[in-house]
Design a protein around this motif. Structure first.
Motif, PDB file in Angstrom:
ATOM      1  N   TYR A  71       0.841  -1.194   0.000  1.00  0.00           N
ATOM      2  CA  TYR A  71       0.000   0.000   0.000  1.00  0.00           C
ATOM      3  C   TYR A  71       0.873   1.240   0.000  1.00  0.00           C
ATOM      4  CZ  TYR A  71       1.289   0.559   4.894  1.00  0.00           C
ATOM      5  OH  TYR A  71       2.010   0.717   6.047  1.00  0.00           O
ATOM      6  N   GLY A 116      -7.017   0.644   2.839  1.00  0.00           N
ATOM      7  CA  GLY A 116      -6.046  -0.400   3.151  1.00  0.00           C
ATOM      8  C   GLY A 116      -5.499  -0.127   4.538  1.00  0.00           C
ATOM      9  N   SER A 120      -5.574   4.527   0.854  1.00  0.00           N
ATOM     10  CA  SER A 120      -4.291   4.151   0.263  1.00  0.00           C
ATOM     11  C   SER A 120      -4.464   3.824  -1.205  1.00  0.00           C
ATOM     12  CB  SER A 120      -3.713   2.911   0.971  1.00  0.00           C
ATOM     13  OG  SER A 120      -3.607   3.090   2.365  1.00  0.00           O
ATOM     14  N   LEU A 122      -3.353   0.889  -3.649  1.00  0.00           N
ATOM     15  CA  LEU A 122      -2.992  -0.510  -3.447  1.00  0.00           C
ATOM     16  C   LEU A 122      -2.801  -1.207  -4.790  1.00  0.00           C
ATOM     17  CD1 LEU A 122      -5.937  -0.298  -1.260  1.00  0.00           C
ATOM     18  CD2 LEU A 122      -4.078  -1.541  -0.189  1.00  0.00           C
ATOM     19  N   TRP A 256      -3.516  -3.519   8.139  1.00  0.00           N
ATOM     20  CA  TRP A 256      -4.731  -3.449   7.318  1.00  0.00           C
ATOM     21  C   TRP A 256      -5.951  -3.053   8.142  1.00  0.00           C
ATOM     22  CZ3 TRP A 256      -2.860  -3.257   2.766  1.00  0.00           C
ATOM     23  CH2 TRP A 256      -1.787  -4.063   2.386  1.00  0.00           C
TER      24      TRP A 256
END
Length: 425
Positions: A71, A116, A120, A122, A256
């Motif tokens: 991320y 994320g 973010s 990803l 996460w």
């Protein structure tokens, strides 16, 4: 010689501390190596791009580092001349222009934007692994069942985007009293539709989101195979550990924002262990304290290698306060004996190190902190505060620390295309 894994996967490992535990120094170096901040070539990461490279030319190197961490956290603050996502990439890629990070998300990008580690960018291959979160966010975690309560407006917004194309967040109608929690209703609905997976972020223009239908942004191959929760957790936990090197279960979960899943996390880690992917590993502090954690079997030999490294401590690099290496303050204190502080939200009079304080990494030590402000009109960076760590605590000399800060400031200034400040004294 010790081996880890079954007959089909035997990893020779002559340095036995990873079996019984890692020293703090080795765990810290492993974290930096996996993050691309210590000898990136050891883990196959690029270390630099040409300063003359355009955004397209530097894209593969940037994507390699995002793939590694899993991320790239987004943040709006640009007081130091760049936002966090640009600073993170510039700290890993010498010659990288931080402004290039603003162009990473495009309709044909290998990235997608989602929750994320906070908001973010990803890798697109992780899209199936967040099916559980999209389902859970059908009821928004902050605003409740917004889509049900305002179903007519939500349907109208989707149909408008379907007919007219992508819609910028700035173009959503309604009134706002300012601040994230006081967003106008239309923006809340758009955010809720994105969080639940019906809309997607097509791109950022001036860091403003452009919302579009999910099927026009996310490739069909990613949408067609949502993963069950158990599979998702295995994917995400292994990816988190690949970025951290060594980590506790709590750090892996926090990577996460995995909450209220204690039994499911334990089952996923057990399955990864049984598959020979990860191995339990204690951190052994100098005072004898032990902390349980995990290491990938694939990183055992790297752990031995970094333990023998002799990193330079007179060439520094500035880190974003939101860097993947820094957000877990307890981990930073444990591995680097460094009290990481984020003081953006503190009143000015209560700040110790400054508004946008960036730690300076030199070799395997965090040796100083700088607070910078960009003055585009003057074409220069203003050094608002500088604090050195006690040299004895980070195994450096005062001369090495000063040299590291000077080098870090020059490199950072080049990445934001401003003149570097001169150190006092």
């Amino acid at each position: 010689m010790l081996f880890v894994g079954g007959p089909a996967r035997r990893h020779a490992f002559v340095h036995d501390e990873s079996m019984e535990g890692l020293t703090t120094r080795t765990a810290a170096r492993l974290a930096l190596a996996r993050a691309g901040l210590l000898n990136p070539a050891w883990t196959g990461l690029p270390a630099r791009v040409s300063p003359r490279a355009g955004a397209a030319s530097s894209l593969p190197a940037a994507l390699a580092h995002i793939e590694r961490a899993g991320y790239l956290q987004l943040d709006t603050v640009a007081v130091a001349g760049a936002r966090s996502h640009g600073i993170v990439l510039a700290s890993r890629l010498e010659g990288y222009r931080a402004a290039h990070a603003e162009t990473l998300l495009t309709p044909d990008s290998a990235l997608f934007e989602y929750w994320g580690h906070e908001a973010s960018w990803l890798p697109i291959e992780l899209y199936p692994a967040f099916a559980f979160r999209r389902a859970a966010f059908a009821v928004h975690p902050w605003w409740g069942d917004l889509l049900e309560e305002h179903s007519q407006q939500a349907r109208a917004l989707v149909e408008r985007i379907r007919a007219e194309g992508p819609l910028r967040s700035a173009d959503l109608e309604g009134s706002s009293r300012g601040g994230f929690w006081n967003l106008k209703l239309s923006k809340k609905i758009a955010t809720a539709l994105w969080s639940s997976g019906e809309l997607a972020i097509r791109e950022r223009r001036g860091f403003l989101r452009a919302y579009d239908l999910c099927e026009r942004v996310i490739p069909a191959r990613a949408r067609a195979r949502p993963l069950p929760l158990a599979d998702s957790l295995r994917v995400l936990l292994e990816r988190a550990l690949a970025g951290h090197g060594w980590a506790t279960t709590s750090t892996l979960a926090a990577t996460w924002r995995l909450r209220n899943l204690r039994a499911e996390l334990a089952a996923a880690l057990s399955e990864l262990r049984e598959a020979g992917v990860i191995h339990p590993c204690e951190l052994r502090a100098d005072d004898g304290q032990r902390t349980r954690g995990w290491i990938r079997v694939a990183d055992l030999e790297l752990a031995a290698r970094v333990g023998r490294a002799r990193p330079r401590r007179d060439r520094g690099v500035l880190l974003s306060p939101f860097d993947p290496v820094l957000w877990d303050r307890g981990r930073v204190a444990q591995l680097f004996a460094f009290d990481q502080k984020l003081e953006i939200f503190k009143p000015p009079a209560t700040r110790v190190y400054g508004y946008y304080c960036m730690p300076v990494l030199a070799g395997d030590q965090l040796v100083a902190r700088v607070d910078l402000k960009a003055d585009r009109r003057a074409g220069a960076l203003e050094l608002r505060a500088l604090h050195y760590e006690p040299p004895a605590s980070c195994g450096t000399t005062a001369a090495e620390q000063r040299a590291a800060v000077e080098h870090g400031l020059r490199r950072y200034a080049a990445s934001v295309e401003l003149r570097a400040p001169t150190l006092p004294g």
